[in-house]
Motif scaffolding. Structure first.
Motif, PDB file in Angstrom:
ATOM      1  N   HIS A 159       0.829  -1.207   0.000  1.00  0.00           N
ATOM      2  CA  HIS A 159       0.000   0.000   0.000  1.00  0.00           C
ATOM      3  C   HIS A 159       0.861   1.253   0.000  1.00  0.00           C
ATOM      4  N   ILE A 160       2.146   1.098  -0.281  1.00  0.00           N
ATOM      5  CA  ILE A 160       3.070   2.221  -0.346  1.00  0.00           C
ATOM      6  C   ILE A 160       3.544   2.370  -1.791  1.00  0.00           C
ATOM      7  N   ASP A 161       3.701   3.597  -2.259  1.00  0.00           N
ATOM      8  CA  ASP A 161       4.143   3.837  -3.631  1.00  0.00           C
ATOM      9  C   ASP A 161       5.482   3.159  -3.909  1.00  0.00           C
ATOM     10  N   ASN A 162       5.643   2.670  -5.140  1.00  0.00           N
ATOM     11  CA  ASN A 162       6.894   2.066  -5.605  1.00  0.00           C
ATOM     12  C   ASN A 162       7.321   0.863  -4.751  1.00  0.00           C
ATOM     13  N   SER A 163       6.365   0.033  -4.387  1.00  0.00           N
ATOM     14  CA  SER A 163       6.681  -1.100  -3.522  1.00  0.00           C
ATOM     15  C   SER A 163       6.613  -2.423  -4.267  1.00  0.00           C
ATOM     16  N   HIS A 164       6.708  -2.404  -5.609  1.00  0.00           N
ATOM     17  CA  HIS A 164       6.544  -3.643  -6.376  1.00  0.00           C
ATOM     18  C   HIS A 164       7.710  -4.603  -6.165  1.00  0.00           C
ATOM     19  N   ASN A 165       8.889  -4.108  -5.748  1.00  0.00           N
ATOM     20  CA  ASN A 165      10.008  -5.002  -5.435  1.00  0.00           C
ATOM     21  C   ASN A 165       9.872  -5.455  -3.987  1.00  0.00           C
ATOM     22  N   ARG A 166       9.088  -6.498  -3.773  1.00  0.00           N
ATOM     23  CA  ARG A 166       8.718  -6.863  -2.408  1.00  0.00           C
ATOM     24  C   ARG A 166       9.859  -7.524  -1.649  1.00  0.00           C
ATOM     25  N   PHE A 167      10.555  -8.469  -2.258  1.00  0.00           N
ATOM     26  CA  PHE A 167      11.606  -9.221  -1.575  1.00  0.00           C
ATOM     27  C   PHE A 167      12.873  -9.187  -2.434  1.00  0.00           C
ATOM     28  N   PRO A 168      14.076  -9.245  -1.838  1.00  0.00           N
ATOM     29  CA  PRO A 168      14.332  -9.134  -0.410  1.00  0.00           C
ATOM     30  C   PRO A 168      13.958  -7.747   0.124  1.00  0.00           C
ATOM     31  N   ASN A 169      13.686  -7.666   1.402  1.00  0.00           N
ATOM     32  CA  ASN A 169      13.297  -6.406   2.024  1.00  0.00           C
ATOM     33  C   ASN A 169      14.081  -6.223   3.308  1.00  0.00           C
ATOM     34  N   THR A 170      14.549  -5.012   3.550  1.00  0.00           N
ATOM     35  CA  THR A 170      15.474  -4.809   4.671  1.00  0.00           C
ATOM     36  C   THR A 170      14.933  -3.931   5.780  1.00  0.00           C
ATOM     37  N   SER A 171      13.920  -3.115   5.513  1.00  0.00           N
ATOM     38  CA  SER A 171      13.500  -2.196   6.572  1.00  0.00           C
ATOM     39  C   SER A 171      12.066  -1.743   6.360  1.00  0.00           C
ATOM     40  N   LEU A 172      11.337  -1.587   7.454  1.00  0.00           N
ATOM     41  CA  LEU A 172       9.997  -1.014   7.426  1.00  0.00           C
ATOM     42  C   LEU A 172      10.018   0.337   8.125  1.00  0.00           C
ATOM     43  N   THR A 173       9.346   1.311   7.542  1.00  0.00           N
ATOM     44  CA  THR A 173       9.200   2.603   8.198  1.00  0.00           C
ATOM     45  C   THR A 173       8.103   2.500   9.257  1.00  0.00           C
ATOM     46  N   THR A 174       8.002   3.517  10.109  1.00  0.00           N
ATOM     47  CA  THR A 174       6.928   3.542  11.116  1.00  0.00           C
ATOM     48  C   THR A 174       5.568   3.509  10.436  1.00  0.00           C
ATOM     49  N   LYS A 175       5.440   4.240   9.330  1.00  0.00           N
ATOM     50  CA  LYS A 175       4.175   4.258   8.597  1.00  0.00           C
ATOM     51  C   LYS A 175       3.822   2.865   8.092  1.00  0.00           C
ATOM     52  N   GLN A 176       4.810   2.124   7.586  1.00  0.00           N
ATOM     53  CA  GLN A 176       4.557   0.771   7.105  1.00  0.00           C
ATOM     54  C   GLN A 176       4.199  -0.164   8.253  1.00  0.00           C
ATOM     55  N   MET A 177       4.848   0.008   9.395  1.00  0.00           N
ATOM     56  CA  MET A 177       4.511  -0.804  10.560  1.00  0.00           C
ATOM     57  C   MET A 177       3.051  -0.603  10.954  1.00  0.00           C
ATOM     58  N   LEU A 178       2.623   0.639  10.985  1.00  0.00           N
ATOM     59  CA  LEU A 178       1.240   0.932  11.364  1.00  0.00           C
ATOM     60  C   LEU A 178       0.270   0.362  10.334  1.00  0.00           C
ATOM     61  N   ARG A 179       0.710   0.327   9.076  1.00  0.00           N
ATOM     62  CA  ARG A 179      -0.152  -0.221   8.033  1.00  0.00           C
ATOM     63  C   ARG A 179      -0.402  -1.712   8.260  1.00  0.00           C
ATOM     64  N   THR A 180       0.619  -2.452   8.663  1.00  0.00           N
ATOM     65  CA  THR A 180       0.439  -3.887   8.915  1.00  0.00           C
ATOM     66  C   THR A 180      -0.562  -4.134  10.037  1.00  0.00           C
ATOM     67  N   ILE A 181      -0.568  -3.237  11.006  1.00  0.00           N
ATOM     68  CA  ILE A 181      -1.528  -3.354  12.111  1.00  0.00           C
ATOM     69  C   ILE A 181      -2.931  -3.041  11.610  1.00  0.00           C
ATOM     70  N   ASP A 182      -3.049  -2.003  10.769  1.00  0.00           N
ATOM     71  CA  ASP A 182      -4.354  -1.637  10.213  1.00  0.00           C
ATOM     72  C   ASP A 182      -4.953  -2.774   9.396  1.00  0.00           C
ATOM     73  N   VAL A 183      -4.116  -3.465   8.618  1.00  0.00           N
ATOM     74  CA  VAL A 183      -4.605  -4.553   7.763  1.00  0.00           C
ATOM     75  C   VAL A 183      -5.257  -5.648   8.596  1.00  0.00           C
ATOM     76  N   GLU A 184      -4.719  -5.880   9.797  1.00  0.00           N
ATOM     77  CA  GLU A 184      -5.282  -6.906  10.683  1.00  0.00           C
ATOM     78  C   GLU A 184      -6.504  -6.411  11.456  1.00  0.00           C
ATOM     79  N   LYS A 185      -6.943  -5.179  11.160  1.00  0.00           N
ATOM     80  CA  LYS A 185      -8.113  -4.568  11.807  1.00  0.00           C
ATOM     81  C   LYS A 185      -7.924  -4.476  13.320  1.00  0.00           C
ATOM     82  N   ILE A 186      -6.721  -4.062  13.681  1.00  0.00           N
ATOM     83  CA  ILE A 186      -6.367  -3.872  15.087  1.00  0.00           C
ATOM     84  C   ILE A 186      -6.046  -2.401  15.303  1.00  0.00           C
TER      85      ILE A 186
END
Length: 682
Positions: A212-239
């Protein structure tokens, strides 16, 4: 194929069993930091035996394999292995006997008693430590000044049912998982209301973060998540998540927030920067990092938190330390490790926090700091008022509070079982019990931040803040009295202060806590308006409302309740004389009487019983309070509480009748009016 292997627990055997799981060089395993930590951890919890389950299908790795590893030319497949740890010495013969002869309940219980947990081994050359669930230190689970979140993991070992209380840990995989991913994964496991099998794998967490972040089509390998991305993973789980800026907090406030959430079984994600400590005690910046907070230690001089750190292992202790970084005074967390002899080693790194994320049920919209700040203000106001009026030789009482998130069902259950007998005399205990009845029969939101106050280490009262409200709302939902005198010793002082705006303003201006980020006004409003209202007065004076327990056939005709044309309701002083209303009553005649009741709004209704139509026809089948008969005996008026539909189950009918007599006297202007009581049961 060897079905399983058992070894005596040693560092060499632990490493060798891991080597048996896949083709890897022995020295790389032996010197791995996480293996060092896990070995020392298991040694500390008295591990004696290791059992290798060579083939195990792990749900999390299977998902990661599907997302990425299956496309690798040299992938080693989707199967994993699993190591099981026991605090007793096991042998192949013993396990063979269990499996050949069948396991009896006593045998299974014996294995369970010694079971310390498991570790999944993934077929990866470097980051091979998969889902690991180890029993926490006994001191962490049993000490009064420590608290830790755990959940029960069920294990099927060749058909033998086992379980372990823990929170899952795994090593950071820098291909399908980024920095922060495993911390989020462990935090999801610490949410006890989430089904374990529904928790997303690390690869799924990474995909949710970056898709859900711009220019994220290169999914793996992945080295770091921003705070915004961390919060997004929580939102996806409806938490729901709540974010705290830790760089604006001192260590005491931070620890209080941690304590509040861990006590509420809410895990926390802590993001910050790691600094290395040089021999000259200088700090050098390394990299940003995220850990999962699962516990705390509360001792005044040695507070600490317990974390899952994927660079080390599970339940790592991190202690507070004041530091100076880039000429700025700050505080950080020292991760504490033990050596092979289980002795604490000198710290070589410090973690400086930046962002704290609390993960709560989705209905929880209020962060904890609003409730905590309100409690600090209440405590400060109370002590400030006492300080103004006390003599120099008097010491201030000890007022403490703790805050937890609770569901209303848990709050009700705890209150229903609470014993008011300790410390309260009968009258005060009765008042607390009445308040309990009031609380239990009302409706409330599902989640509340519950602030429990103690005065000199004795229970006083609880404040319920509606956690589903908004920060601009009126969140104080209830005040539960646990000790009537302790509660009033605090609340009466604050209540009196509410009416003196000048003194209140002076006190609030001197306090170190801002009333803007609190529900202090909501608390004041609740104290003034909801402490004792007209409904409470009616309940105390004339009994709580009762619905008529049944209808007679004569009172129910054609689908409608038969009305009583003689009923008359009086709300206040009237010009009508009682003697005129009762002129048809005959002296000393048993079946000559009128019926009466106190209505739900406190009025007095009187009428005749016509054709066996009793009190329900008098009230229109509405709820009412104490009710009975009015008759004349030996020339005097009498009332009783003979109403089978309204009055039979009051515990204090004679007291309620006395108040009803006062109501008659208030309403009717008859000179020298004397109404007597026919006691209940006579």
């Amino acid at each position: 194929m060897t079905p399983y292997l058992i070894c005596k627990f040693e560092k060499q055997t632990l490493s060798n069993l891991i080597k048996e799981c896949f083709d890897s060089k022995f020295p790389d395993i032996y010197n791995k930091i996480q293996i060092d930590y896990i070995y020392r951890y298991l040694k500390d919890i008295k591990c004696k035996s290791v059992l290798l389950e060579p083939v195990y299908i792990d749900k999390d790795y299977l998902e990661d394999y599907k997302q990425y590893y299956v496309k690798g030319f040299n992938n080693k497949g989707y199967k994993t292995s699993r190591l099981h740890f026991f605090s007793s010495e096991l042998s192949h013969k013993e396990i063979d006997n269990y499996l050949e002869q069948g396991v009896k309940t006593t045998d299974s219980d014996l294995l369970q008693r010694y079971y310390l947990g498991f570790m999944v081994i993934k077929p990866l050359p470097k980051t091979f430590i998969g889902k690991t669930c180890l029993l926490p230190y006994r001191s962490l689970m049993e000490s009064k000044d420590k608290e830790c979140i755990t959940r029960e993991y069920h294990v099927d070992l060749f058909g033998i049912p086992l379980h372990v209380q823990s929170i899952a840990f795994q090593e950071q995989d820098m291909v399908v998982a980024a920095h922060s991913t495993t911390a989020i994964w462990s935090a999801f496991h610490a949410l006890n209301y989430c089904e374990i099998r529904s928790i997303p794998s690390c690869s799924e967490i990474t995909i949710n973060a970056i898709n859900h972040i711009d220019n994220s089509h290169n999914r793996f390998p992945n080295t770091s998540l921003t705070t915004k991305q961390m919060l997004r993973t929580i939102d996806v789980e409806k938490i729901k998540h709540h974010l705290f800026k830790v760089d604006q907090l001192n260590s005491d406030v931070f620890h209080e927030i941690v304590k509040t959430h861990i006590d509420s079984k809410i895990p926390l994600l802590l993001r910050g920067t790691i600094y290395g400590i040089t021999e000259k005690k200088e700090y050098t910046r390394k990299n940003d990092y995220t850990i999962t907070i699962l516990g705390y230690k509360e001792r005044t001089k040695s507070k600490a938190i317990y974390i899952h750190d994927d660079r080390l292992g599970p339940f790592v202790r991190a202690s507070y330390r004041n530091i100076v970084v880039d000429t700025e005074r700050n505080w950080g967390l020292i991760v504490q490790e033990k050596d092979d002899n289980i002795k604490w080693m000198a710290a070589h790194e410090v973690f400086v926090p930046d962002i704290l994320i609390a993960i709560t049920p989705k209905k929880v919209r209020l962060p904890s700091d609003l409730a905590i700040n309100t409690c600090h203000l209440i405590k400060s106001i109370f002590l400030k008022m006492l300080e103004i009026f006390k003599s120099p030789k008097e010491s201030l009482p000890n007022l403490q509070f703790s805050v937890k998130l609770k569901e209303i069902s848990e709050i009700r259950k705890n209150l229903l079982c609470y014993d008011f007998s300790e410390g309260d005399i009968d009258d005060a205990r009765t008042k607390c019990q009445k308040r309990r009845l009031d609380f239990l029969t009302q409706s409330y939101a599902r989640y509340h931040w519950v602030a429990s106050f103690k005065l000199n280490d004795e229970d006083a009262f609880d404040i319920l803040f509606d956690a589903t409200d908004i920060p601009q709302g009126d969140a104080v939902a209830a005040i539960i009295y646990k000790d009537y005198y302790n509660a009033n010793a605090i609340l009466d002082i604050i209540k009196n202060l509410c009416t003196d705006e000048i003194i209140l303003a002076d006190i609030l201006n001197d306090l170190p806590y801002s009333r803007e980020n609190s529900f202090l006004l909501s608390f004041f409003s609740f104290l003034i308006t909801k402490d004792y209202d007209y409904a409470c007065y009616l309940d105390d004076s004339y009994g709580r409302l009762r619905a008529p327990s049944y209808l007679k056939q004569e009172e129910y005709n054609g689908g409608k309740i038969t009305g009583n044309k003689t009923s008359e309701v009086f709300y206040g002083r009237t010009k009508n004389m009682l003697r005129e209303i009762t002129k048809d009553l005959k002296n000393n005649v048993n079946n000559s009487f009128m019926i009466w009741a106190i209505t739900h709004e406190g009025g007095l209704v009187i009428g005749k019983e016509i054709d066996n139509n009793g009190h329900p026809s008098l009230t229109g089948f509405k709820p009412a309070r104490i009710a009975g008969e009015l008759f004349i005996k030996d020339g005097d008026f009498y009332i009783n509480s003979k109403s089978g539909r309204y009055s039979r189950d009051y515990t204090n009918p004679n007291k309620l009748l006395e108040n009803a007599v006062d109501k008659f006297n208030e309403i009717f202007p008859d000179k020298d009016l004397l109404i007597k009581i026919q006691p209940f049961g006579s």
